[in-house]
Design an enzyme around this catalytic site. Structure first.
Site, short mmCIF file in Angstrom:
data_model
loop_
_atom_site.label_atom_id
_atom_site.label_comp_id
_atom_site.label_asym_id
_atom_site.label_seq_id
_atom_site.Cartn_x
_atom_site.Cartn_y
_atom_site.Cartn_z
N TYR A 1 31.01 -37.50 7.37
CA TYR A 1 29.88 -36.68 6.94
C TYR A 1 28.61 -37.47 6.70
O TYR A 1 27.57 -36.92 6.41
CB TYR A 1 30.25 -35.92 5.67
N ASP B 1 43.50 -34.47 0.97
CA ASP B 1 43.21 -35.65 1.81
C ASP B 1 43.53 -36.93 1.05
O ASP B 1 42.74 -37.88 1.07
CB ASP B 1 41.74 -35.61 2.24
N1 LIG Z 1 32.27 -43.97 -5.38
C1 LIG Z 1 32.62 -44.87 -4.46
N2 LIG Z 1 32.81 -46.15 -4.80
C2 LIG Z 1 33.17 -47.07 -3.87
N3 LIG Z 1 33.36 -46.81 -2.57
C3 LIG Z 1 33.17 -45.55 -2.16
C4 LIG Z 1 32.79 -44.51 -3.07
N4 LIG Z 1 32.68 -43.35 -2.38
C5 LIG Z 1 32.97 -43.65 -1.11
N5 LIG Z 1 33.27 -44.96 -0.96
C6 LIG Z 1 33.63 -45.66 0.29
O1 LIG Z 1 33.08 -44.94 1.37
C7 LIG Z 1 34.11 -44.45 2.24
C8 LIG Z 1 33.71 -43.08 2.78
O2 LIG Z 1 33.46 -42.20 1.68
P1 LIG Z 1 33.95 -40.69 1.68
O3 LIG Z 1 35.43 -40.72 1.95
O4 LIG Z 1 33.51 -40.01 0.45
O5 LIG Z 1 33.15 -40.12 2.93
P2 LIG Z 1 33.61 -39.01 3.96
O6 LIG Z 1 32.46 -38.80 4.91
O7 LIG Z 1 34.05 -37.81 3.23
O8 LIG Z 1 34.82 -39.78 4.64
P3 LIG Z 1 36.07 -39.19 5.44
O9 LIG Z 1 35.57 -38.91 6.80
O10 LIG Z 1 37.06 -40.36 5.40
O11 LIG Z 1 36.58 -38.02 4.70
C9 LIG Z 1 35.37 -44.46 1.39
O12 LIG Z 1 36.55 -44.63 2.17
C10 LIG Z 1 35.14 -45.65 0.47
O13 LIG Z 1 35.51 -46.86 1.08
#
Ligand SMILES: Nc1ncnc2c1ncn2[C@@H]1O[C@H](COP(=O)(O)OP(=O)(O)OP(=O)(O)O)[C@@H](O)[C@H]1O
Length: 452
Positions: free
Chosen positions: A160, A283
């Site tokens: 995202y 997830d």
């Molecule tokens: N609060 C946080 N503190 C540290 N690292 C974070 C945090 N939030 C996200 N990350 C890092 O960023 C990555 C991606 O974040 P997130 O999973 O929220 O995004 P996403 O777009 O929803 O990802 P996915 O496609 O895997 O669902 C995480 O795997 C983690 O390594």
């Protein structure tokens, strides 16, 4: 995590890993220099190797249809052949694919003016206005309401958008406390699309984060706002990076049972709390647990990424196929499931923590799914040689194919393996957290919280 390793060793704390520790990469507990953070956390999925896991994960054993879950130790010859097959399989298989066909149906709110601080996700206007201020011309560090956004300090990338560091201090009108240091946050930056379903999904993510505030093992939401059609979700920063990174950057497999038990108690506490609030995460995976501290691998874990979470009604089945390869429960793939799917995913996580390999695998997503639906797994001797029977029994309670027999998070917290391997105070804290004890005391205090 070289400094993490040094830290807990110097402090006389036992290593969480099964083998002699080598320096590991990752973490940014010390004031990071930008390059370090970029190196460790700019983990763009597009730039991931095609292998599902780095080479040290490629010791998966071949599924034995009809075999007993605790069945025979593999012979050396078998094991070599499996390793070879597995290595070549994983070179061509994709990493953690999400089955995102999900469209939460909650209403969303269009009322928030652009640039305001809000709990509501505001969709982009159909004809976006041209950039309104010099603000949008700042590239590396942009000033957002009350925060400095460090676009160059990327800590993660997902489907995202990207997650980078934000900070605030006196310049943004916040006192830096006695030390005068700037406080750091994680900021998930998501470009908005004029798509009601997409906006509703983001709205649900924000709602869930807000509802779960105050649990020790759930990442804390601080702020949400939109600027120039981009949504910013400001949360607590997990300074130690995620568990996937922790496990895969270590040269050997698995963690000690004491570390696994501490980790699992915290995970169960968070999941029991979610389920008591009628929220299913959907997830759970190693990547979605981050360590609070970059200096101490024993620091609390925090659950992140509520992008696939949903509210559920007890007694009603969910049907959308969502989740990530390796971790998704068989009943999710069969399109009729409950919140118990989270416990299956936790079972996969514990299995991986103990052995360094997933219980279900295949050469591509289809093969992995087929293996999960088939539902048979083993505890191969070469991976579980040093793992206790109790630990394997615990994993079996979570990886129960039938959700009738699968443990709930509350039940799992009472399992003898946790009692034998967890610090009693820690286990009690996890049980209290599961009942929402800390969360009830989470008073919205302070200026940032007041903005929520
Ligand atoms: N609060 C946080 N503190 C540290 N690292 C974070 C945090 N939030 C996200 N990350 C890092 O960023 C990555 C991606 O974040 P997130 O999973 O929220 O995004 P996403 O777009 O929803 O990802 P996915 O496609 O895997 O669902 C995480 O795997 C983690 O390594």
């Amino acid at each position: 995590m070289a400094h993490q390793q040094a830290q807990f060793m110097a402090a006389g704390v036992s290593s969480p890993f099964n083998s002699a520790a080598q320096p590991m990469a990752g973490g940014y507990g010390q004031p990071p220099n930008n390059m370090q953070v970029m190196n460790h956390y700019d983990r763009s999925k597009s730039s991931q190797p095609s292998s599902a896991f780095p080479p040290q994960y490629n010791n998966y054993y071949q599924q034995q249809p009809g075999g007993d879950a605790r069945s025979r130790p593999a012979s050396r010859g078998d094991e070599e052949a499996r390793r070879r097959r597995s290595r070549s399989n994983h070179r061509s298989s994709s990493r953690q694919r999400d089955y995102r066909q999900d469209t939460p149906q909650d209403a969303y709110n269009y009322n928030t003016p652009m640039g305001g601080v809000s709990n509501n996700v505001t969709p982009p206007s159909p004809t976006p206005e041209p950039s309104q201020s010099a603000q949008s011309q700042l590239d590396a560090a942009q000033r957002r309401p009350a925060y400095l956004l460090h676009r160059d300090l990327v800590i993660g990338k997902g489907s995202y958008g990207q997650v980078c560091i934000a900070s605030r201090g006196e310049a943004e009108g916040h006192s830096g406390g006695k030390s005068g240091k700037r406080k750091k946050f994680a900021c998930k930056c998501v470009m908005l699309r004029n798509d009601p379903k997409y906006i509703a999904k983001l709205q649900e993510e924000v709602n869930v984060l807000r509802e779960l505030r105050g649990h020790d093992n759930v990442i804390r939401l601080y702020d949400v706002f939109c600027v120039d059609n981009e949504l910013f979700i400001i949360t607590e920063l997990g300074r130690g990076g995620d568990l996937f990174h922790l496990l895969t950057t270590h040269p050997k497999h698995g963690v000690t049972e004491a570390y696994a038990a501490k980790t699992v108690a915290e995970m169960l506490s968070a999941v029991a709390f979610l389920h008591s609030r009628k929220i299913c995460h959907r997830d759970l995976k190693l990547e979605n647990w981050v360590l609070e501290s970059g200096k101490d691998v024993w620091s609390p874990l925090k659950l992140i990424d509520f992008g696939l979470s949903t509210h559920f009604t007890p007694g009603h089945r969910l049907s959308r196929v969502v989740g990530s390869s390796y971790y998704v429960a068989p009943e999710v793939l069969k399109k009729s499931y409950t919140e118990a799917c989270d416990l299956w995913s936790l079972g996969v996580i514990v299995y991986m923590l103990l052995s360094g390999a997933p219980p279900f695998y295949g050469k591509n997503d289809e093969a992995i799914k087929a293996s999960i639906v088939h539902g048979e797994y083993q505890f191969p001797h070469e991976l579980f040689r040093d793992v206790s029977d109790d630990a394997m029994a615990f994993v079996s309670c979570l990886l129960s194919y039938s959700i009738e027999y699968r443990y709930t998070a509350e039940q799992a917290l009472t399992h003898p393996w946790l009692k034998a391997n967890c610090d009693p105070e820690q286990l009690q804290r996890a049980k209290d957290g599961a009942r929402g004890v800390g969360a009830l005391n989470d008073v919205y205090s302070g200026d940032v919280a007041m903005q929520m």
